[in-house]
Write an enzyme that holds these catalytic residues in place. Structure first.
Site, PDB file in Angstrom:
ATOM      1  N   GLY A  36       0.832  -1.200   0.000  1.00 20.20           N
ATOM      2  CA  GLY A  36       0.000   0.000   0.000  1.00 20.20           C
ATOM      3  C   GLY A  36       0.865   1.248   0.000  1.00 20.20           C
ATOM      4  O   GLY A  36       2.069   1.196   0.294  1.00 20.20           O
ATOM      5  N   GLY A  39       1.723   5.886   4.193  1.00 19.33           N
ATOM      6  CA  GLY A  39       0.653   6.523   4.955  1.00 19.33           C
ATOM      7  C   GLY A  39      -0.673   5.789   4.878  1.00 19.33           C
ATOM      8  O   GLY A  39      -1.664   6.213   5.476  1.00 19.33           O
ATOM      9  N   LYS A  42       0.095   0.637   6.841  1.00 20.98           N
ATOM     10  CA  LYS A  42       0.783  -0.660   6.939  1.00 20.98           C
ATOM     11  C   LYS A  42       1.457  -0.845   8.308  1.00 20.98           C
ATOM     12  O   LYS A  42       1.270  -1.875   8.956  1.00 20.98           O
ATOM     13  CB  LYS A  42       1.833  -0.789   5.817  1.00 20.98           C
ATOM     14  CG  LYS A  42       1.250  -0.730   4.417  1.00 20.98           C
ATOM     15  CD  LYS A  42       2.309  -0.875   3.340  1.00 20.98           C
ATOM     16  CE  LYS A  42       3.360   0.214   3.347  1.00 20.98           C
ATOM     17  NZ  LYS A  42       2.856   1.582   3.088  1.00 20.98           N
ATOM     18  N   SER A 110       5.969  -1.916  -1.738  1.00 21.66           N
ATOM     19  CA  SER A 110       6.033  -2.894  -2.843  1.00 21.66           C
ATOM     20  C   SER A 110       5.056  -2.504  -3.964  1.00 21.66           C
ATOM     21  O   SER A 110       4.034  -3.157  -4.151  1.00 21.66           O
ATOM     22  CB  SER A 110       5.805  -4.320  -2.353  1.00 21.66           C
ATOM     23  OG  SER A 110       4.850  -4.424  -1.322  1.00 21.66           O
TER      24      SER A 110
HETATM   25  P1  ADP Z   1       2.414   3.298   6.360  1.00 26.09           P
HETATM   26  O1  ADP Z   1       3.194   2.350   7.218  1.00 26.09           O
HETATM   27  O2  ADP Z   1       1.556   2.608   5.344  1.00 26.09           O
HETATM   28  O3  ADP Z   1       3.282   4.358   5.749  1.00 26.09           O
HETATM   29  P2  ADP Z   1       1.402   4.359   8.856  1.00 26.09           P
HETATM   30  O4  ADP Z   1       0.825   3.199   9.594  1.00 26.09           O
HETATM   31  O5  ADP Z   1       2.774   4.833   9.258  1.00 26.09           O
HETATM   32  O6  ADP Z   1       1.353   4.057   7.284  1.00 26.09           O
HETATM   33  O7  ADP Z   1       0.407   5.611   8.974  1.00 26.09           O
HETATM   34  C1  ADP Z   1      -0.994   5.498   8.790  1.00 26.09           C
HETATM   35  C2  ADP Z   1      -1.721   6.592   9.562  1.00 26.09           C
HETATM   36  O8  ADP Z   1      -3.125   6.455   9.329  1.00 26.09           O
HETATM   37  C3  ADP Z   1      -1.502   6.497  11.056  1.00 26.09           C
HETATM   38  O9  ADP Z   1      -1.372   7.800  11.574  1.00 26.09           O
HETATM   39  C4  ADP Z   1      -2.816   5.828  11.546  1.00 26.09           C
HETATM   40  O10 ADP Z   1      -3.109   6.186  12.878  1.00 26.09           O
HETATM   41  C5  ADP Z   1      -3.844   6.375  10.574  1.00 26.09           C
HETATM   42  N1  ADP Z   1      -5.039   5.525  10.390  1.00 26.09           N
HETATM   43  C6  ADP Z   1      -6.323   5.941  10.448  1.00 26.09           C
HETATM   44  N2  ADP Z   1      -7.196   4.927  10.259  1.00 26.09           N
HETATM   45  C7  ADP Z   1      -6.453   3.818  10.066  1.00 26.09           C
HETATM   46  C8  ADP Z   1      -6.775   2.430   9.834  1.00 26.09           C
HETATM   47  N3  ADP Z   1      -8.021   1.969   9.722  1.00 26.09           N
HETATM   48  N4  ADP Z   1      -5.744   1.575   9.665  1.00 26.09           N
HETATM   49  C9  ADP Z   1      -4.475   1.997   9.757  1.00 26.09           C
HETATM   50  N5  ADP Z   1      -4.106   3.280   9.985  1.00 26.09           N
HETATM   51  C10 ADP Z   1      -5.089   4.202  10.152  1.00 26.09           C
END
Ligand code: ADP
Length: 205
Positions: A36, A39, A42, A110
Site C-alpha cells: 500500500g 501513509g 501498513k 512494494s
Molecule cells: P504506512 O506504514 O503505510 O506508511 P502508517 O501506519 O505509518 O502508514 O500511517 C498510517 C496513519 O493512518 C496512522 O497515523 C494511523 O493512525 C492512521 N489511520 C487511520 N485509520 C487507520 C486504519 N483503519 N488503519 C491503519 N491506519 C489508520
C-alpha cells in the site's frame, strides 16, 4: 603435511523440517505481505496485528523499513534496481522465518506487480497472504505521517510512490482493507478473520 580435512565430517542426518518446527510452536507459518501507499496504514496495522497474534499465542515477526532498511539493506537506495534488490532480500529473509515456522508481517509499499510477483516467486504464493492496505492518495497525503509527501511535492524526494512513481493496485490480493473508512480495529479484525484459519494447526486448508 597437515591434513586439513581431518576434522571435516559429512552431515548425514536430515535437517529438522518446517512442519516439525511448526508443530513445536503450534502454528502454521505464513508471510502476511502488506502492500500500500506510504501513509496507508501498513505500519500501524502490522503492529496491531503482531500484538493480536501474540495475545492469541502465535509467534510473529514484523519486517519493515525500520528493521530492514536500517540493517541488512542499509546499502540500498530507492532506484528501481535497488527497490527490486530490497524486496528480493526481504523475500529471502521471510523464507528463512517461514522455514522456522514463524509468521512474518511484511510492511512494504512494494508498488508494482513486477516487484510483488518477484517476492511471491521466492516465497511461494501458497505461503503468502497478500493484504492490500488501501486508502486513497489524497488521504495518505493529508495524513503525511512522516512529512514525506510534502517533501516529494517540493521536489526534495524523487520517484516517490503515488507522486512521481506508480503504485499498481494489486490484482490478486487475498484481503483488502479500506483504512480511510474503517477503524484500525475493524481493519485488524478483517485481516485476522482471514489469517486465523491459515495459521492454526489441525485445520486443513
Ligand atoms: P504506512 O506504514 O503505510 O506508511 P502508517 O501506519 O505509518 O502508514 O500511517 C498510517 C496513519 O493512518 C496512522 O497515523 C494511523 O493512525 C492512521 N489511520 C487511520 N485509520 C487507520 C486504519 N483503519 N488503519 C491503519 N491506519 C489508520
Amino acid at each position: 603435511m597437515q591434513d586439513n580435512n581431518k576434522n571435516v565430517y559429512p552431515v548425514t542426518f536430515k535437517a529438522i523440517q518446517r512442519e516439525e518446527k511448526e508443530k513445536l510452536i503450534n502454528q502454521k507459518a505464513r508471510v502476511i505481505w502488506m502492500t500500500g501507499l506510504s501513509g496507508s496504514g501498513k505500519t500501524t496495522l502490522a503492529k496491531h496485528l503482531d500484538k493480536a497474534l501474540y495475545n492469541r499465542g502465535f509467534l510473529s515477526q514484523i519486517l519493515d523499513g525500520d528493521n530492514i532498511r536500517s540493517g541488512i539493506n542499509n546499502n540500498l537506495s530507492f532506484t528501481n534496481e535497488d527497490r527490486m534488490e530490497n524486496i528480493r532480500r526481504i523475500a529471502e529473509v521471510s523464507t528463512l522465518f517461514l522455514n522456522c515456522g514463524i509468521i512474518t508481517i511484511n510492511s512494504f509499499i512494494s508498488p508494482t506487480e513486477e516487484i510483488r510477483n518477484m517476492a511471491m516467486g521466492i516465497i511461494g504464493r501458497e505461503n503468502v497472504i497478500e493484504v492490500f492496505i488501501n486508502a486513497p492518495l489524497n488521504i495518505c497525503e493529508q495524513r503525511d505521517v512522516k512529512g514525506l509527501y510534502a517533501r516529494a511535492r517540493r521536489g526534495e524526494i524523487k520517484d516517490f510512490t503515488g507522486i512521481d512513481a506508480p503504485f499498481e493496485i494489486p490484482l490478486d490480493a487475498d484481503v483488502e482493507v479500506r483504512t480511510d473508512i474503517q477503524t484500525v480495529e475493524e481493519s485488524v479484525q478483517q485481516i485476522l478473520d482471514h489469517v486465523f484459519p491459515l495459521i492454526q494447526l489441525g485445520i486443513k486448508n
